[in-house]
Design an enzyme around this catalytic site. Structure first.
Site, PDB file in Angstrom:
ATOM      1  N   ASN A 144       0.795  -1.223   0.000  1.00  0.00           N
ATOM      2  CA  ASN A 144       0.000   0.000   0.000  1.00  0.00           C
ATOM      3  C   ASN A 144       0.829   1.275   0.000  1.00  0.00           C
ATOM      4  O   ASN A 144       0.410   2.287  -0.518  1.00  0.00           O
ATOM      5  CB  ASN A 144      -0.965   0.003   1.188  1.00  0.00           C
ATOM      6  CG  ASN A 144      -0.327  -0.500   2.464  1.00  0.00           C
ATOM      7  OD1 ASN A 144       0.273  -1.569   2.495  1.00  0.00           O
ATOM      8  ND2 ASN A 144      -0.446   0.272   3.522  1.00  0.00           N
ATOM      9  N   HIS A 165     -13.358  -0.294  -1.834  1.00  0.00           N
ATOM     10  CA  HIS A 165     -13.178   1.163  -1.891  1.00  0.00           C
ATOM     11  C   HIS A 165     -11.849   1.632  -2.460  1.00  0.00           C
ATOM     12  O   HIS A 165     -11.621   2.828  -2.587  1.00  0.00           O
ATOM     13  CB  HIS A 165     -13.449   1.798  -0.508  1.00  0.00           C
ATOM     14  CG  HIS A 165     -12.385   1.586   0.518  1.00  0.00           C
ATOM     15  ND1 HIS A 165     -11.502   2.577   0.879  1.00  0.00           N
ATOM     16  CD2 HIS A 165     -12.057   0.508   1.262  1.00  0.00           C
ATOM     17  CE1 HIS A 165     -10.685   2.109   1.823  1.00  0.00           C
ATOM     18  NE2 HIS A 165     -11.012   0.858   2.067  1.00  0.00           N
ATOM     19  N   CYS A 172       1.490  10.411  13.132  1.00  0.00           N
ATOM     20  CA  CYS A 172       1.645  10.929  14.485  1.00  0.00           C
ATOM     21  C   CYS A 172       0.660  10.226  15.411  1.00  0.00           C
ATOM     22  O   CYS A 172      -0.546  10.372  15.262  1.00  0.00           O
ATOM     23  CB  CYS A 172       1.371  12.414  14.488  1.00  0.00           C
ATOM     24  SG  CYS A 172       1.809  13.173  16.033  1.00  0.00           S
TER      25      CYS A 172
HETATM   26  C1  LIG Z   1      -2.960  -3.643   1.760  1.00  0.00           C
HETATM   27  C2  LIG Z   1      -4.209  -3.344   2.500  1.00  0.00           C
HETATM   28  N1  LIG Z   1      -4.818  -4.330   3.191  1.00  0.00           N
HETATM   29  C3  LIG Z   1      -5.961  -4.130   3.867  1.00  0.00           C
HETATM   30  C4  LIG Z   1      -6.549  -2.891   3.900  1.00  0.00           C
HETATM   31  C5  LIG Z   1      -7.816  -2.710   4.671  1.00  0.00           C
HETATM   32  O1  LIG Z   1      -8.922  -2.703   3.798  1.00  0.00           O
HETATM   33  P1  LIG Z   1     -10.321  -2.051   4.279  1.00  0.00           P
HETATM   34  O2  LIG Z   1     -10.093  -0.576   4.333  1.00  0.00           O
HETATM   35  O3  LIG Z   1     -11.294  -2.442   3.197  1.00  0.00           O
HETATM   36  O4  LIG Z   1     -10.670  -2.646   5.578  1.00  0.00           O
HETATM   37  C6  LIG Z   1      -5.956  -1.830   3.210  1.00  0.00           C
HETATM   38  C7  LIG Z   1      -6.536  -0.471   3.279  1.00  0.00           C
HETATM   39  O5  LIG Z   1      -5.858   0.516   3.462  1.00  0.00           O
HETATM   40  C8  LIG Z   1      -4.758  -2.057   2.483  1.00  0.00           C
HETATM   41  O6  LIG Z   1      -4.151  -1.097   1.813  1.00  0.00           O
END
Ligand SMILES: Cc1ncc(COP(=O)(O)O)c(C=O)c1O
Length: 371
Positions: free
Chosen positions: A138, A188, A311
């Protein structure tokens, strides 16, 4: 100018997705468990959505369980299949990492680009262990060698789960060809609504449910199904996969332009792999800059971005992902993540490339970090 470049955090719902969802808030509001016509109408939409998602990843409809999002899918996969050992990587999302930390776990290191050490993984995997390694990261967009990881797992009779929340819709995924046993998805991040996702569970994998309730979703995930959300998720997924080639061509062009422009700023480095990264991910570290300050200043210029420095109430924690790829805490604090999306334009890229260098220069002039 208003520029949203935080699509890794979440995305705008595509107007075509919203249109597909609306009837399920209004006239088609039935409960998919009800026997009457309204219920069966909802049930039909649920099963059609399941078929759509399954087909997009080369799975069977009964291998898809709808959840409240990526976090729940990750929790369900790990708690549901854990036996004696869970092996994960140092750069996982907290939805995976914090679950693993409650169990008997081992954390595999990554290299300076964020790619898992396959040798360490192979040496760690045991029979019946669960391996959970994300498809794409991410923060830095690093894409893992999923096929090689699944081969290691198969050879040792281990189960392989991957968190594909950031990869799905941006990279083609064929669960059968890649040898994936379980995979988490979220709506989302791909222009669908928030609060809905799915877990792919390969036929034959036994999984204990987390929720106790009415036995929805093949007795694996109890709770009345979020039909408008699920319909929106399926529509968003369909569009993302159908338009992937076209979207990616545009995203890669914008991404590379941003990387080229931002790394021209003195004392700046690219985080993550120069090529093997998500088409929409840009992550750079500026020396002598405090990331949160930069993000807030960019916001005042209409630019929504993010930083790996978060933070907490008492201290400023550097990103565990950036420190895992070897950045010193003070370097990790100076990171900027720009995640592009379907609705960004080259004009916005030009604007960002005009604002960021000036802002960095200005902040460095007043930075106590400059020697
Ligand atoms: C790699 C990864 N896994 C899991 C999640 C969590 O997903 P959700 O926001 O649908 O709970 C995110 C969200 O930021 C993510 O980027």
């Amino acid at each position: 100018m208003k520029v949203y470049m935080d699509n890794g955090a979440t995305t705008q719902v595509d107007p075509r997705v919203l249109k597909a969802m609306l009837p399920y808030f209004k006239e088609k509001y039935g409960n998919a468990s009800s026997l009457h016509t309204k219920g069966q109408e909802a049930k039909g939409a649920l099963e059609e959505s399941r078929e759509i998602i399954a087909k997009l990843i080369n799975a069977e409809p009964e291998e898809i369980i709808f959840t409240s999002g990526g976090t729940e899918a990750d929790n369900l996969a790990i708690y549901g299949t854990y036996k004696n050992l869970v092996i994960t990587s140092a750069i996982e999302h907290p939805a995976v990492l914090n679950v693993c930390k409650e169990l008997n776990h081992k954390i595999i290191k990554v290299d300076k680009f964020g790619i898992v050490n396959l040798k360490e993984l192979e040496d760690s995997v045991e029979k019946d262990s669960l391996v959970t390694i994300m498809f794409a990261n991410n923060e830095i967009g690093a894409i893992q060698p999923i096929k090689e990881i699944s081969k290691i797992c198969k050879a040792k009779d281990a189960i392989f789960h991957t968190d594909a929340v950031q990869a799905f819709g941006k990279i083609p995924i064929n669960v059968k060809a890649l040898g994936i046993d379980l995979m988490s998805l979220s709506s989302h991040k791909i222009y669908g609504p928030k609060g809905v996702g799915a877990l792919y569970i390969k036929k034959g994998i036994r999984l204990k449910p987390i929720f106790r309730g009415g036995g929805h979703e093949f007795k694996i995930r109890s709770g009345t199904e979020n039909i408008p959300g699920i319909v929106g998720f399926a529509k968003a997924a369909e569009l993302a996969v159908k338009e992937m080639k076209k979207d990616n061509m545009k995203l890669i062009k914008m991404r590379d332009e941003l990387i080229k422009g931002l790394t021209k700023i003195p004392n700046t480095r690219l985080n993550g792999h120069p090529k093997n990264r998500l088409p929409n991910n840009v992550n750079v570290a500026f020396d002598f800059i405090e990331g949160e300050g930069l993000v807030l200043h960019l916001d005042s210029k209409g630019i929504c971005a993010s930083t790996g420095s978060a933070c907490s109430s008492t201290k400023l924690e550097p990103s565990h992902i950036l420190t895992a790829i070897g950045l010193r805490p003070e370097q990790a604090h100076g990171s900027l993540r720009l995640t592009l999306g379907r609705f960004n334009t080259m004009k916005e890229v030009d604007y960002v490339l005009k604002v960021v260098p000036t802002m960095v220069e200005k902040l460095r002039k007043i930075s106590p970090l400059v020697e």
